[in-house]
Structure formats: structure tokens, C-alpha cells
Design an enzyme around this catalytic site. Structure first.
Site, short mmCIF file in Angstrom:
data_model
loop_
_atom_site.label_atom_id
_atom_site.label_comp_id
_atom_site.label_asym_id
_atom_site.label_seq_id
_atom_site.Cartn_x
_atom_site.Cartn_y
_atom_site.Cartn_z
N ASP A 1 44.25 47.43 36.58
CA ASP A 1 45.34 47.86 36.42
C ASP A 1 45.53 49.44 35.13
OD1 ASP A 1 46.17 45.25 35.70
OD2 ASP A 1 44.65 44.99 33.68
N VAL A 2 43.83 50.07 35.42
CA VAL A 2 43.84 50.83 35.07
C VAL A 2 43.92 52.15 36.40
CG1 VAL A 2 42.48 50.80 33.08
CG2 VAL A 2 41.05 51.28 35.68
#
Lengths: 464, 135
Positions: free
Chosen positions: A393-394
Site C-alpha cells: 500500500d505504501v
């Protein structure tokens, strides 16, 4: 020992604790800081033992020996990857200790000098009620956080209808109980306050999912400080008030930093829901329809070897696989070949603030090579390979481009700007937020499917 | 001529006033010494405690913002160890002679806090040793 003497020594202990936090501004001074902390604690305990209140020592020594032995054993045995649950467990102990001290002060107020002509002072009762409530919430909340991190219960958020209403009612009831307790000083309200706070702590953390744990742990860290503060007010002890305030504000700042790292408000996190509605309806086309380029360890080794610069982006997957040592060995080989290797850490990578930094430090990665998001994000554009290991996600560009995405607005590491992106992942599963990462389908992306540690070991073999 | 007379008059008045004031001050001083010393445990300590609290929050705020993000995990474990200073309250409860409910509660709290103090500082030390500069 006279009261002014002990107050003076408590002041010195407080200063030691401030110095302990001050030391952490740089890795060079941090260990001295820790010694200050230990010195402060020794001064605080010895000063208290020297006060006229304390005449019988055998129970105290027994408690110190038992507790000290357990604490020492755990702290020496624990693996660095299990640090988040350890910290959560420790927070629960502070909470429970606060409840015990409040109970002791309530049953023997004369020892603490809070007994007036008409029973315990009202102000002391209010402070006691607050310390007690926060302590009990910290206790059960931390136990839930521990269970989630340790995998004893599912890390998935547990939500049920009417949850927010129930929590609101419980919160209001707690305030009412504190008022009643302060007005009457009755033991029934004391017990009710404990029970209700315990339940509240449980319900508060249950709806929060695994990847939000950095916020939760920071929040509980903060609570444990405020609990100490409440007890400090009850006992009119400046040392407890100062220390509690330091810890409380520290936890609050960490919570803020973590929330900012996810572009979410603290209320959004506490109310839960992330990864629940978002997970049900992933945006974009289904994964099955699109082509993914997947490669072997040999392919990855070839690309890495021919790169001039590599940025490694570690995530929780690296911690789960215990891959930090293999990763370091791989990076060392590349460095020997003249490749520039750096690490990029997202603020919320892992399960607690600074989690990745500790794991890399454990693997002997020099801390000068480890960069924060702001420091390194521009460098991706001029980097040959971004090596993403156990993170998802990052790095997702949807956070910048897709306003309908649940993670929209979250600061991300711009790995997409690197010439080649290598993703080490166990499967195509989406990350915690339940969002498809379109980076996987790009031409310059190669997926390396497998366990993070095994993949690093295989790449090392191929490099040699 | 009238000016100097008026001036002399005013000066005289002033001198009188000053003498008056001095006498009143004297009386006040006497009253003050006659007052009993301030009560040891009254309502006022709360304001003092609140002052300490607010100032400590400010100190905490500025000190913690200076902590480098790389050391956020040790920060968490050291604050955890430090918040076990609640043991001070536990020691007072466990200290008196004889056995009572408060004493047992104190013993439990001492034990719990001791786990935290030893565990917290040792694990912090372990982490910080890893952050030493390597050759």
C-alpha cells in the site's frame, strides 16, 4: 527523610527522564539517554523507600525480584520482530498497575494523605477516578492489541451493528460514574468504574485492524502516560505528574505522526472501518484479466547486478519472513559490486513506529543508509531499481491519482519513478487497505513471488 | 509668595500621608506575623500540580518532536519503562506494617511495574546497541 528532600530527589528523577527522551534525538546520544532513564528510576524507587511511609520491605523486595526476573527474561528472549506485541503487553501492565494503585489509595487513603475530615477529598476522588478509568482502558485495550499482533485473534477489524452507539453510551456512562464516584466516594462506584472501563477498553480496540496497529500502540502508549498522571494528581506527586505528562505527550505525538503517514484522522482510525468497506469493493479492473510479469531470483540478480543504484523499500512482509539478515547480506554483495544501496522507510511501515529501522539495525545495516520518506522520495526518479520487499500500500500510486481510493491522499514512496521496480511478494493478494496496486501491471515492474527471506537467499546464490 | 506657601503646605500633607502609610504598613506586618502558617494540605495544591502538569506537557512536546523517526521504537519502549514510575505509588501501598487489602494491591502493582521497568529498559538497551555506528 524529610518531605522537601524527597521532593527534591523526585525533581532530579524527573530531569533524568527528560534527559532520557532528549537522548533519543540522535543514535549517538541515545544510549546515554537510556542510562539517564535507569538512573532516574533508581532514584525514584530509593527515595520512596526512604520515606517514613515504608517500614516493611519483604513484600516489596519479593515483588521487585519476581517482576524484575520476569521482565529481564522476556526482554532478553524476545525477537525484534515481536517487538510490537511486547510493547503492547508492557502497556497493559502499566494500566493494571495504575488500577491497583488506585484501589490501594481508595482503601487506605490515610497512607497517601488524601483523607479529609469527611472522607477522601473530592478533588482526589476525581483524579483517582480518572487515573483508574484510563488505567483500566489501557489494560484491556493493550491486551486486545497484543492478541491481534501475536496472531491469537484475527487482525481483521471486528465490527458489528450499533458499535459506535454502544461505545458512545459506554463513554457517557463512564463520565457519569466518575461524577457519582467523586460526589459519594462510594466503593460500589469504584468497582463499577473498573468493570465498565475494562469493557470500554476492549470494545475500543476490537474494531481496529492489524495495519492500524502503529496508531493503536502509540495511542495506548499515550494512555498509559495519562493514567500515571491521574495517579500522580491523586497522590500529589510531581514526579508521577511530570513523567505521565512526558509519556502522554510522546504517545500523542507518535499517534499524530502515524495518522499523518496514512493521511487519516485519529477518529477515523479509532472508529475503525478501514479495510472493511474498502476491501469489499476493490477499484479498477479485476486482477485476473491483466498480465503480470513475474521473474525468478536469477532474473532479479541480473537486474540488480547491472544497476548503478538500488533503493530497498521494506514493509511488514519483511518482518514476518524475518528477512532482514538475508536482505542485508544481499545488499552487501551488491555494494561490493559497486552498486549504491539505500533503504527507504515509510512512516507506517511495520506494526509500530520505527519498526523497520530497528529490524534493519538488528541486521547491522548502517543507519546512515536508512532514509525517511521525505529524505529519499526525490531520488527514485534517478534510481535504477526499486526493490520493494513485503510492502504494498505504501507504494501504491492510486494514493495520488485516484480520489475514490480508500488510501487517496496517503503519502507514498514514489517507487514508480524508478527505472525498474521489483516486488517481492508471496502472492497477488492486495494489501491491508484491500486496494489493487496498478504498479504490479506496469511494463517496468517485475514480480518476484515467494517468501521474502527465501527470495533474498536465492538472489544471493545467483549473485555469487 | 502664595506659591511657596502652597508648596510648603502640600509638602507637609505629603509627609503626613507618608507617616500614615508607614503606620498602616507596620500594623499590617504585625497582623501578618500573627496569622497562622498556611495549611499543609488544602485546595491550593491542585493549582500547583496543574502548573507542573501543563509545563511538563510542553517539555514533552518539544523534546519528543526532536526525536529522530528512526528511533521511534526505542522511544516507545523507553517511555513505557519510564511510565512504570507509577511504582512509587505502589511502594507506598506495600510499605506499611501488617497485612491489608491496600498492601496486597501494592504488592501486585510493584510486581507488574517491576516487569515493565526491567523489561522496558533492557529491551531499549538491546535496540539502541543495534543502532551503534558500525565500522
Amino acid at each position: 527523610m524529610g518531605e522537601s528532600y524527597s521532593a527534591f530527589l523526585y525533581l532530579i528523577a524527573s530531569i533524568c527522564f527528560i534527559m532520557a527522551l532528549r537522548g533519543l534525538s540522535s543514535p549517538e546520544t541515545a544510549r546515554n539517554g537510556n542510562y539517564f532513564g535507569i538512573a532516574g528510576m533508581v532514584i525514584a524507587v530509593l527515595t520512596t523507600l526512604a520515606t517514613p511511609h515504608v517500614v516493611s520491605f519483604w513484600l516489596i523486595i519479593l515483588g521487585l525480584v519476581i517482576g524484575g526476573a520476569i521482565g529481564t527474561y522476556i526482554a532478553r528472549q524476545i525477537q525484534m520482530t515481536a517487538l510490537p506485541q511486547l510493547v503492547a503487553a508492557f502497556h497493559s501492565l502499566v494500566g493494571l498497575a495504575a488500577v491497583c494503585v488506585a484501589a490501594a489509595a481508595f482503601s487506605a487513603p490515610e497512607e497517601y494523605g488524601i483523607l479529609g475530615p469527611q472522607g477522601i477529598y473530592t478533588a482526589s476522588l476525581i483524579e483517582m477516578g480518572l487515573g483508574l478509568t484510563i488505567g483500566a482502558i489501557t489494560f484491556t485495550g493493550s491486551i486486545v492489541a497484543f492478541a491481534k499482533l501475536q496472531g491469537l485473534v484475527s487482525g481483521a477489524p471486528l465490527v458489528f451493528p450499533g458499535q459506535h452507539v454502544l461505545n458512545a453510551v459506554l463513554g457517557a456512562a463512564l463520565i457519569l460514574l466518575i461524577v457519582l464516584f467523586a460526589m459519594t466516594g462510594h466503593a460500589v462506584f469504584f468497582v463499577l468504574l473498573v468493570l465498565l472501563s475494562l469493557a470500554f477498553g476492549l470494545l475500543l480496540i476490537v474494531p481496529i485492524g492489524g495495519a492500524d496497529m502503529p496508531v493503536v500502540i502509540s495511542m495506548l502508549n499515550s494512555y498509559s502516560g495519562w493514567a500515571a498522571c491521574g495517579i500522580g494528581f491523586t497522590l500529589s506527586n510531581s514526579l508521577l505528574i511530570i513523567t505521565g505528562a512526558l509519556v502522554g505527550s510522546s504517545g500523542a505525538i507518535l499517534s499524530y505522526v502515524m495518522c499523518k503517514g496514512m493521511n487519516r484522522s485519529i477518529f477515523n482510525v479509532i472508529l475503525g472501518g478501514f479495510g472493511t468497506e474498502g476491501g469489499a469493493a476493490p477499484t479498477g479492473p479485476a486482477a485476473g484479466d491483466r498480465m503480470v510479469k513475474s521473474g525468478s531470483a536469477e532474473d532479479a540478480a541480473f537486474i540488480l547486478k547491472n544497476a548503478g543504484s538500488v533503493i530497498i523499500v521494506p514493509g511488514y512482509g519483511m518482518a514476518v519472513a524475518q528477512a532482514q539478515h538475508s536482505l542485508k547480506a544481499m545488499a552487501d554483495l551488491l555494494k561490493k559490486d559497486g552498486v549504491k544501496v539505500e533503504y527507504a522507510i515509510h512512516p507506517v511501515a511495520g506494526r509500530m513506529p520505527g519498526h523497520m529501522n530497528v529490524l534493519l539495525a538488528e541486521a547491522n545495516v548502517p543507519y546512515d543508509d536508512v532514509k525517511e520518506l521525505d529524505e529519499i522520495n526525490r531520488d527514485f526518479a534517478s534510481t535504477d531499481v526499486a526493490f520493494v520487499i513485503g510492502a504494498n500500500d505504501v507504494t501504491n500510486p492510486a494514493a495520488k491519482t485516484d480520489p475514490s481510493s480508500p488510501i487517496y491522499g496517503m503519502p507514498i514512496l514514489d517507487v514508480e519513478h524508478a527505472r525498474t521496480v521489483l516486488f517481492v511478494k508471496r502472492s497477488m493478494a492486495s494489501g491491508y487497505a484491500g486496494v489493487e496496486n496498478e504498479l504490479f501491471f506496469r511494463d517496468n515492474t517485475m514480480m518476484l513471488f515467494g517468501d521474502a527471506k527465501k527470495m533474498c537467499d536465492d538472489i544471493i546464490k545467483a549473485l555469487e | 509668595m502664595t506659591d511657596t506657601a502652597a508648596l510648603a503646605q502640600t509638602a507637609g500633607d505629603l509627609a503626613g500621608n507618608a507617616r500614615d502609610l508607614a503606620q498602616r504598613l507596620d500594623a499590617l506586618a504585625h497582623q501578618l506575623t500573627a496569622l497562622p502558617p498556611p495549611a499543609a494540605h488544602a485546595g491550593t495544591p491542585f493549582v500547583f500540580e496543574l502548573t507542573v502538569f501543563v509545563l511538563a506537557v510542553f517539555v514533552g512536546y518539544y523534546v519528543v518532536w526532536r526525536v529522530t523517526p528512526a528511533l521511534h521504537s526505542p522511544l516507545m519502549s523507553v517511555t513505557n519503562a519510564v511510565s512504570s514510575v507509577i511504582i512509587v505509588g505502589a511502594l507506598i501501598a506495600a510499605g506499611p506494617a501488617g497485612v491489608s487489602f491496600a498492601k496486597i494491591m501494592g504488592f501486585v502493582a510493584v510486581t507488574l511495574a517491576a516487569v515493565n521497568i526491567f523489561g522496558g529498559f533492557i529491551v531499549t538497551q538491546r535496540m539502541l546497541t543495534m543502532f551503534q555506528r558500525k565500522k
